[in-house]
Design an enzyme around this catalytic site. Sequence first.
Site, mmCIF file in Angstrom:
data_model
loop_
_atom_site.group_PDB
_atom_site.id
_atom_site.type_symbol
_atom_site.label_atom_id
_atom_site.label_comp_id
_atom_site.label_asym_id
_atom_site.label_seq_id
_atom_site.Cartn_x
_atom_site.Cartn_y
_atom_site.Cartn_z
ATOM 1 N N CYS A 137 13.090 44.885 -39.377
ATOM 2 C CA CYS A 137 13.515 46.117 -39.663
ATOM 3 C C CYS A 137 15.396 45.641 -40.772
ATOM 4 O O CYS A 137 15.605 44.688 -40.929
ATOM 5 C CB CYS A 137 13.708 47.498 -39.516
ATOM 6 S SG CYS A 137 15.146 47.016 -38.152
ATOM 7 N N CYS B 210 17.861 45.643 -38.265
ATOM 8 C CA CYS B 210 17.775 44.829 -37.442
ATOM 9 C C CYS B 210 18.310 43.384 -38.070
ATOM 10 O O CYS B 210 19.631 42.688 -37.594
ATOM 11 C CB CYS B 210 16.771 44.269 -36.699
ATOM 12 S SG CYS B 210 15.877 45.295 -35.606
#
Length: 103
Positions: A2, A5
């Site tokens: 994501c 992240c």
Amino acid sequence: WCQACRRVQPMLQEYVSDRSDVVLLRVNYDHNKSICKALSVKKLPYFHFYRGSQGKLADFSASKKTFHRLEDALAQHGTPRCSLGKPKLPEPLQQYKDEHPPQ
């Protein structure tokens, strides 16, 4: 991975690059949902702090905006202290210790 992240990972790696006492393990949520469930991962990116025989000391989510939470946890849990016994890494994470070193 994501977006959150992807933003936090390089910041964290740079922050701990000179710390030999810190081991980063990265677990891909999409490929390891059962491990993440066993470790009570609630929101990504999610972090666990372990220390020797004391096991897990803290766990929480942090983003680029809340990166100070990681800094605070490293300051609190990264202090020198005596620890007796072998380190406790949760069973679901054992395979990641040598298999997926941080890049």
